[in-house]
Design a protein around this motif. Structure first.
Motif, PDB file in Angstrom:
ATOM      1  N   MET A 181      -0.486 -18.092  -0.607  1.00 36.17           N
ATOM      2  CA  MET A 181       0.687 -17.099   0.020  1.00 36.17           C
ATOM      3  C   MET A 181       1.042 -15.846  -0.683  1.00 36.17           C
ATOM      4  SD  MET A 181       2.027 -17.229   2.581  1.00 36.17           S
ATOM      5  CE  MET A 181       3.103 -17.134   3.997  1.00 36.17           C
ATOM      6  N   LYS A 182       1.673 -15.890  -1.816  1.00 39.50           N
ATOM      7  CA  LYS A 182       1.565 -14.520  -3.083  1.00 39.50           C
ATOM      8  C   LYS A 182       0.977 -13.545  -2.525  1.00 39.50           C
ATOM      9  CE  LYS A 182       5.083 -13.583  -6.142  1.00 39.50           C
ATOM     10  NZ  LYS A 182       6.376 -12.801  -5.182  1.00 39.50           N
ATOM     11  N   ALA A 183      -0.684 -14.221  -2.796  1.00 41.12           N
ATOM     12  CA  ALA A 183      -1.099 -13.095  -3.427  1.00 41.12           C
ATOM     13  C   ALA A 183      -1.606 -11.704  -2.266  1.00 41.12           C
ATOM     14  CB  ALA A 183      -2.764 -13.892  -3.673  1.00 41.12           C
ATOM     15  N   GLU A 184      -1.865 -13.560  -0.377  1.00 42.28           N
ATOM     16  CA  GLU A 184      -1.785 -12.369   0.504  1.00 42.28           C
ATOM     17  C   GLU A 184      -0.106 -10.963   0.755  1.00 42.28           C
ATOM     18  OE1 GLU A 184      -1.816 -15.320   4.046  1.00 42.28           O
ATOM     19  OE2 GLU A 184      -4.067 -16.783   2.530  1.00 42.28           O
ATOM     20  N   THR A 185       1.130 -12.048   0.287  1.00 38.87           N
ATOM     21  CA  THR A 185       1.913 -11.099   0.414  1.00 38.87           C
ATOM     22  C   THR A 185       1.557  -9.682  -1.017  1.00 38.87           C
ATOM     23  OG1 THR A 185       3.992 -13.426   1.200  1.00 38.87           O
ATOM     24  CG2 THR A 185       4.443 -10.960   0.715  1.00 38.87           C
ATOM     25  N   ASN A 186       1.645 -10.489  -1.265  1.00 36.47           N
ATOM     26  CA  ASN A 186       0.637  -8.870  -2.743  1.00 36.47           C
ATOM     27  C   ASN A 186       0.248  -7.700  -2.485  1.00 36.47           C
ATOM     28  OD1 ASN A 186       3.237  -9.826  -4.065  1.00 36.47           O
ATOM     29  ND2 ASN A 186       1.954 -11.008  -5.251  1.00 36.47           N
ATOM     30  N   LEU A 227      -0.755  -7.426   1.518  1.00 37.73           N
ATOM     31  CA  LEU A 227       0.214  -6.982   2.277  1.00 37.73           C
ATOM     32  C   LEU A 227       1.288  -6.081   2.307  1.00 37.73           C
ATOM     33  CD1 LEU A 227       1.097  -7.013   5.315  1.00 37.73           C
ATOM     34  CD2 LEU A 227       2.093  -8.800   5.480  1.00 37.73           C
ATOM     35  N   ILE A 228       1.626  -6.396   1.110  1.00 39.81           N
ATOM     36  CA  ILE A 228       2.753  -5.189   0.173  1.00 39.81           C
ATOM     37  C   ILE A 228       1.901  -3.676  -0.272  1.00 39.81           C
ATOM     38  CG2 ILE A 228       4.980  -4.381  -1.454  1.00 39.81           C
ATOM     39  CD1 ILE A 228       5.587  -7.701  -1.024  1.00 39.81           C
ATOM     40  N   ALA A 229       0.743  -3.902  -0.778  1.00 36.30           N
ATOM     41  CA  ALA A 229       0.182  -2.585  -1.153  1.00 36.30           C
ATOM     42  C   ALA A 229      -0.017  -2.155   0.269  1.00 36.30           C
ATOM     43  CB  ALA A 229      -1.106  -2.996  -2.019  1.00 36.30           C
ATOM     44  N   VAL A 230      -1.303  -2.940   0.887  1.00 38.48           N
ATOM     45  CA  VAL A 230      -1.747  -2.106   1.543  1.00 38.48           C
ATOM     46  C   VAL A 230      -0.538  -1.433   2.870  1.00 38.48           C
ATOM     47  CG1 VAL A 230      -1.864  -2.207   4.597  1.00 38.48           C
ATOM     48  CG2 VAL A 230      -3.131  -3.501   2.412  1.00 38.48           C
ATOM     49  N   ILE A 231       1.008  -2.140   2.825  1.00 39.57           N
ATOM     50  CA  ILE A 231       2.054  -1.104   3.920  1.00 39.57           C
ATOM     51  C   ILE A 231       2.926  -0.085   2.255  1.00 39.57           C
ATOM     52  CG2 ILE A 231       4.920  -0.908   3.839  1.00 39.57           C
ATOM     53  CD1 ILE A 231       3.957  -4.363   4.698  1.00 39.57           C
ATOM     54  N   LYS A 232       2.122  -0.142   1.172  1.00 35.18           N
ATOM     55  CA  LYS A 232       2.933   1.138   0.671  1.00 35.18           C
ATOM     56  C   LYS A 232       1.926   1.692   0.513  1.00 35.18           C
ATOM     57  CE  LYS A 232       5.670  -1.013  -3.577  1.00 35.18           C
ATOM     58  NZ  LYS A 232       5.336  -1.786  -4.100  1.00 35.18           N
ATOM     59  N   GLN A 233       0.351   1.729   0.762  1.00 35.77           N
ATOM     60  CA  GLN A 233      -1.135   2.792   0.998  1.00 35.77           C
ATOM     61  C   GLN A 233      -0.908   3.476   2.253  1.00 35.77           C
ATOM     62  OE1 GLN A 233      -4.117  -0.167   0.073  1.00 35.77           O
ATOM     63  NE2 GLN A 233      -5.036   1.538  -1.898  1.00 35.77           N
ATOM     64  N   ALA A 234      -0.069   3.029   3.486  1.00 33.08           N
ATOM     65  CA  ALA A 234      -0.146   3.160   4.665  1.00 33.08           C
ATOM     66  C   ALA A 234       1.048   4.133   4.448  1.00 33.08           C
ATOM     67  CB  ALA A 234       0.250   1.827   5.823  1.00 33.08           C
ATOM     68  N   GLY A 235       1.700   4.004   4.001  1.00 25.63           N
ATOM     69  CA  GLY A 235       3.131   4.962   3.527  1.00 25.63           C
ATOM     70  C   GLY A 235       2.737   6.411   3.063  1.00 25.63           C
ATOM     71  N   SER A 236       1.591   6.425   2.140  1.00 21.01           N
ATOM     72  CA  SER A 236       1.400   7.510   2.064  1.00 21.01           C
ATOM     73  C   SER A 236       0.555   8.317   2.386  1.00 21.01           C
ATOM     74  CB  SER A 236       1.119   7.912   0.293  1.00 21.01           C
ATOM     75  OG  SER A 236      -0.403   6.551   0.539  1.00 21.01           O
ATOM     76  N   GLY A 237      -0.146   8.251   3.588  1.00 22.91           N
ATOM     77  CA  GLY A 237      -0.789   8.762   4.542  1.00 22.91           C
ATOM     78  C   GLY A 237      -1.720   7.749   4.515  1.00 22.91           C
TER      79      GLY A 237
END
Length: 182
Positions: A1-6, A8-18
């Motif tokens: 579960m920890k890896a899935e959360t990490n 997701l956080i990485a994808v969200i950060k990339q999405a935030g940069s466009g």
């Protein structure tokens, strides 16, 4: 579960940069659940699809405001619900039922509804008049208080309560009719 959360956080950060691929991944991950909220609130596939798109565009534009990437799902849901409320405020003509609030039925125990399959209940919710459906969904599904509903929709608290009780009454009548006929 920890890896899935990490991840997701990485994808969200990339999405935030466009990053469009990251945004597509988030859309794919969350769109079905968010679409169901839109459909439940509007009862129109076209309106639900439009609201879903508007919500994701708004979310991607404002990703920099998200303080905790791990809470993206809840943050997105709030955006979707708020967009549905905005839609309801524009589309609905509220029938003011304040004069009839004294005629509202007493709140029953609701035991009759526990025996009905959720799918049948959901079908009947979609067929409620739009004002009733909006208040019912916000109160029952989204856990808004009548005060919060009134503020969000620009109606009185009494109108919110009246619409909720009308929705419950209509649902009960329709579902019990289905049970006796089906």
């Amino acid at each position: 579960m920890k890896a899935e959360t990490n991840i997701l956080i990485a994808v969200i950060k990339q999405a935030g940069s466009g990053d469009e691929k990251a945004q597509a991944l988030l859309y794919h991950q969350f769109s079905k659940a968010m679409y169901n909220i839109c459909l439940r609130m509007t009862a129109s596939r076209q309106d639900a699809e439009d609201l879903l798109q508007e919500s994701f565009v708004l979310a991607f534009r404002n990703l920099s405001q998200l303080k905790d990437a791990a809470s993206f799902g809840g943050w997105l849901k709030r955006i979707v619900v708020n967009e549905c409320i905005r839609y309801s405020r524009q589309k609905l003509r509220w029938q003011d039922l304040e004069d009839h609030h004294h005629e509202l039925p007493e709140d029953d125990t609701g035991n009759w509804i526990r025996e009905i399959p959720f799918q049948k209940i959901n079908e009947q919710i979609k067929d409620l008049p739009q004002a009733c459906r909006t208040v019912f969904n916000l109160y029952v599904i989204e856990n808004y208080s009548h005060k919060d509903i009134a503020t969000a929709l620009g109606i009185s608290e009494s109108t919110s309560k009246s619409q909720y009780h009308r929705a419950r009454q209509l649902l009960k009548e329709r579902i019990l009719k289905l049970q006796t006929n089906g």
